[in-house]
Design a protein around this motif. Structure first.
Motif, PDB file in Angstrom:
ATOM      1  N   VAL A   1       0.842  -1.203   0.000  1.00 25.25           N
ATOM      2  CA  VAL A   1       0.000   0.000   0.000  1.00 25.25           C
ATOM      3  C   VAL A   1       0.882   1.261   0.000  1.00 25.25           C
ATOM      4  O   VAL A   1       0.663   2.198  -0.778  1.00 25.25           O
ATOM      5  CB  VAL A   1      -0.979  -0.005   1.199  1.00 25.25           C
ATOM      6  CG1 VAL A   1      -1.635   1.354   1.397  1.00 25.25           C
ATOM      7  CG2 VAL A   1      -2.044  -1.072   0.981  1.00 25.25           C
ATOM      8  N   LYS A   2       1.908   1.253   0.833  1.00 24.62           N
ATOM      9  CA  LYS A   2       2.782   2.438   0.929  1.00 24.62           C
ATOM     10  C   LYS A   2       3.448   2.739  -0.433  1.00 24.62           C
ATOM     11  O   LYS A   2       3.464   3.888  -0.888  1.00 24.62           O
ATOM     12  CB  LYS A   2       3.851   2.176   2.000  1.00 24.62           C
ATOM     13  CG  LYS A   2       4.644   3.395   2.383  1.00 24.62           C
ATOM     14  CD  LYS A   2       5.394   3.140   3.697  1.00 24.62           C
ATOM     15  CE  LYS A   2       6.120   4.382   4.174  1.00 24.62           C
ATOM     16  NZ  LYS A   2       7.437   4.543   3.582  1.00 24.62           N
ATOM     17  N   ALA A   3       3.963   1.678  -1.063  1.00 24.02           N
ATOM     18  CA  ALA A   3       4.646   1.878  -2.358  1.00 24.02           C
ATOM     19  C   ALA A   3       3.659   2.344  -3.427  1.00 24.02           C
ATOM     20  O   ALA A   3       3.981   3.211  -4.246  1.00 24.02           O
ATOM     21  CB  ALA A   3       5.329   0.574  -2.791  1.00 24.02           C
ATOM     22  N   CYS A   4       2.442   1.776  -3.405  1.00 21.00           N
ATOM     23  CA  CYS A   4       1.433   2.175  -4.402  1.00 21.00           C
ATOM     24  C   CYS A   4       1.011   3.624  -4.186  1.00 21.00           C
ATOM     25  O   CYS A   4       0.741   4.342  -5.146  1.00 21.00           O
ATOM     26  CB  CYS A   4       0.203   1.274  -4.341  1.00 21.00           C
ATOM     27  SG  CYS A   4       0.498  -0.379  -4.977  1.00 21.00           S
ATOM     28  N   GLU A   5       0.954   4.050  -2.925  1.00 24.11           N
ATOM     29  CA  GLU A   5       0.565   5.434  -2.637  1.00 24.11           C
ATOM     30  C   GLU A   5       1.682   6.415  -3.004  1.00 24.11           C
ATOM     31  O   GLU A   5       1.433   7.462  -3.584  1.00 24.11           O
ATOM     32  CB  GLU A   5       0.271   5.601  -1.142  1.00 24.11           C
ATOM     33  CG  GLU A   5      -1.046   5.014  -0.721  1.00 24.11           C
ATOM     34  CD  GLU A   5      -1.259   5.115   0.793  1.00 24.11           C
ATOM     35  OE1 GLU A   5      -2.406   5.120   1.206  1.00 24.11           O
ATOM     36  OE2 GLU A   5      -0.263   5.162   1.546  1.00 24.11           O
TER      37      GLU A   5
ATOM     38  N   PHE B   1      -4.383   5.273  -4.689  1.00 27.51           N
ATOM     39  CA  PHE B   1      -3.212   4.910  -5.496  1.00 27.51           C
ATOM     40  C   PHE B   1      -3.309   5.737  -6.781  1.00 27.51           C
ATOM     41  O   PHE B   1      -4.400   5.907  -7.318  1.00 27.51           O
ATOM     42  CB  PHE B   1      -3.226   3.432  -5.897  1.00 27.51           C
ATOM     43  CG  PHE B   1      -3.165   2.441  -4.766  1.00 27.51           C
ATOM     44  CD1 PHE B   1      -2.941   2.826  -3.451  1.00 27.51           C
ATOM     45  CD2 PHE B   1      -3.330   1.082  -5.033  1.00 27.51           C
ATOM     46  CE1 PHE B   1      -2.892   1.890  -2.423  1.00 27.51           C
ATOM     47  CE2 PHE B   1      -3.282   0.134  -4.019  1.00 27.51           C
ATOM     48  CZ  PHE B   1      -3.060   0.539  -2.717  1.00 27.51           C
ATOM     49  N   VAL B   2      -2.146   6.211  -7.255  1.00 33.44           N
ATOM     50  CA  VAL B   2      -2.158   7.010  -8.494  1.00 33.44           C
ATOM     51  C   VAL B   2      -1.342   6.290  -9.557  1.00 33.44           C
ATOM     52  O   VAL B   2      -0.237   5.812  -9.280  1.00 33.44           O
ATOM     53  CB  VAL B   2      -1.584   8.427  -8.223  1.00 33.44           C
ATOM     54  CG1 VAL B   2      -1.530   9.248  -9.508  1.00 33.44           C
ATOM     55  CG2 VAL B   2      -2.436   9.156  -7.191  1.00 33.44           C
ATOM     56  N   SER B   3      -1.913   6.191 -10.766  1.00 29.24           N
ATOM     57  CA  SER B   3      -1.196   5.463 -11.825  1.00 29.24           C
ATOM     58  C   SER B   3       0.122   6.182 -12.126  1.00 29.24           C
ATOM     59  O   SER B   3       0.173   7.415 -12.157  1.00 29.24           O
ATOM     60  CB  SER B   3      -2.059   5.339 -13.085  1.00 29.24           C
ATOM     61  OG  SER B   3      -2.442   6.605 -13.561  1.00 29.24           O
ATOM     62  N   VAL B   4       1.165   5.384 -12.355  1.00 23.96           N
ATOM     63  CA  VAL B   4       2.509   5.959 -12.510  1.00 23.96           C
ATOM     64  C   VAL B   4       2.762   6.335 -13.975  1.00 23.96           C
ATOM     65  O   VAL B   4       2.524   5.550 -14.890  1.00 23.96           O
ATOM     66  CB  VAL B   4       3.592   4.990 -11.977  1.00 23.96           C
ATOM     67  CG1 VAL B   4       3.617   3.668 -12.747  1.00 23.96           C
ATOM     68  CG2 VAL B   4       4.975   5.630 -12.018  1.00 23.96           C
ATOM     69  N   ARG B   5       3.239   7.557 -14.188  1.00 22.83           N
ATOM     70  CA  ARG B   5       3.629   7.945 -15.544  1.00 22.83           C
ATOM     71  C   ARG B   5       5.057   7.463 -15.770  1.00 22.83           C
ATOM     72  O   ARG B   5       5.911   7.552 -14.883  1.00 22.83           O
ATOM     73  CB  ARG B   5       3.484   9.465 -15.739  1.00 22.83           C
ATOM     74  CG  ARG B   5       2.006   9.858 -15.701  1.00 22.83           C
ATOM     75  CD  ARG B   5       1.761  11.292 -16.030  1.00 22.83           C
ATOM     76  NE  ARG B   5       1.925  11.642 -17.440  1.00 22.83           N
ATOM     77  CZ  ARG B   5       1.006  11.417 -18.386  1.00 22.83           C
ATOM     78  NH1 ARG B   5      -0.126  10.814 -18.090  1.00 22.83           N
ATOM     79  NH2 ARG B   5       1.218  11.785 -19.639  1.00 22.83           N
TER      80      ARG B   5
END
Ligand SMILES: C=C1C[C@]23C[C@@]1(O)CC[C@H]2[C@@]12CC[C@H](O)[C@@](C)(C(=O)O1)[C@H]2[C@@H]3C(=O)O
Ligand SMILES: O=C(O)CCC(=O)C(=O)O
Ligand SMILES: [Fe+2]
Length: 345
Positions: free
Chosen positions: A37-41, A261-265
């Motif tokens: 969760v932390k890494a995704c956030e 969570f935010v999609s990574v560019r």
């Protein structure tokens, strides 16, 4: 533990170190779910080590990729141009996006793989489809494990609420193998006016974008080039690691978690001397799946940010836009003030 890997540590002007989280999947479950969760956030991106994908499953697909891309261009074109599935060269999507790469794009459905294998690997189609199916099965299991950890870490009551979307037999998941040949940088003695026009793009292998799906599971050979963008717009190079996987949050997971969570560019820059080969599993819902924030993610403090839409509607929106466009904006719930404004017009 989320360990920023030393090779990927870079410093911003304020000398704050930013690094890519690495998650050891052999750790204890409750710890793992928090780390996921932390890494995704924080990044929408992390590396996993001690995963369960067998080495041979990876090396066999690697060998097939190397064999395919070493063919001459007319042989490769016989694999069928990507509309969207098959072989593609330099064209990305239907709207004029270009990259310094060639690729194979496959649907994860075994029937579709078996059909495509007949033209991609004419002399060993059955072997090729078995290798692709084995790889997809193994990375799909890894995806489901990560999604279950994410659901646990978010305290979602049904731990399978995310993984069941991928497990559905009609899931629209894809496999992509990208091959980036080395691109020579222009020297003064090699002046080519036609290239000057695009001089900003000369080293772009795959332009900046986010992936539309739920989760992307990526691995590559030992050649770098992938970069991710932090929430502050800083580009971080991702060190290549042929035996491990990188995980990316996609747009659909941003919606399912109501923006937590935010999609990574991300983007890929080409190498001047060595070819990069990467393989991505894009874990997606079935076409008719209704995507909306999980009920646990919507509270008085976190009101629902997105209106419901089917995966087919989202894909249609994605394919109508350019690679780098932000597609989620058109699915945002209008803020109260905005809707009042439109009434008063
Ligand atoms: C320009 C495009 C290529 C893409 C479809 C799109 O219209 C916008 C998203 C692109 C992307 C990025 C992740 C995957 O590589 C991909 C297969 C996908 O599902 O969305 C590609 C699409 C593509 O190359 O066809
Ligand atoms: O090739 C890579 O490393 C990443 C490619 C990518 O982002 C994509 O295919 O969507
Ligand atoms: Fe991508």
């Amino acid at each position: 533990m989320v360990v920023p890997s030393p090779t990927s540590m870079i410093r911003t002007k304020k000398t704050k170190a930013v690094g890519i989280p690495t998650i050891d999947l052999s750790l204890e479950r409750s710890q793992l779910s928090e780390l996921v969760v932390k890494a995704c956030e924080e990044y929408g991106f992390f590396k996993v080590v001690n995963h369960s994908v067998p080495k041979e499953v990876i090396s066999r697909l690697d060998e097939e990729g190397i064999e395919f891309f070493s063919k001459n261009s007319s042989e490769k074109r016989q694999a069928g141009t990507s509309t969207p599935f098959g072989y593609g060269c330099k064209n990305i999507g239907p709207n004029g996006d270009k990259g310094e790469l060639e690729y194979l794009l496959l649907h994860s459905n075994p029937i579709s793989i078996s059909e495509r294998s007949k033209t991609i690997a004419k002399d060993h189609p059955i072997k090729f489809s078995c290798i692709v199916n084995d790889y997809i099965k193994a990375v799909k299991d890894l995806t489901c494990e990560i999604l279950e950890l994410a659901a646990e870490g978010l305290w979602v009551p049904d731990k399978s609420s995310l993984s069941k979307i991928i497990k559905d037999e009609h899931s629209d998941s894809l496999l992509r193998i990208n091959h980036y040949p080395p691109v020579k940088k222009l020297g003064n003695d090699n002046w080519d006016p036609s290239k000057i026009q695009n001089s900003n793009n000369n080293n772009i292998g795959f332009g900046e974008h986010s992936d539309p799906q739920i989760l992307t599971i990526l691995r590559s050979n030992n050649v770098g080039g992938l970069q991710i963008s932090t929430h502050h717009g800083l580009w971080i190079p991702v060190p290549p690691d042929p035996s491990e996987f990188y995980v990316m949050v996609g747009d659909a997971l941003q919606v399912l978690t109501n923006g937590r969570f935010v999609s990574v560019r991300h983007r890929v820059l080409t190498n001047t001397t060595k070819p990069r080969m990467s393989m991505m599993y894009f874990a997606a819902p079935p076409l008719n799946w209704l995507i909306s924030p999980l009920s646990k993610m919507v509270t008085a403090h976190s009101p629902c940010l997105y209106r419901p839409f089917t995966w087919a509607q989202y894909k249609q929106a994605a394919y109508a836009l350019r690679l780098g466009d932000t597609r989620l904006d058109q699915f945002k719930v209008q803020k109260q003030e905005d809707s009042n404004d439109s009434h008063s017009l």
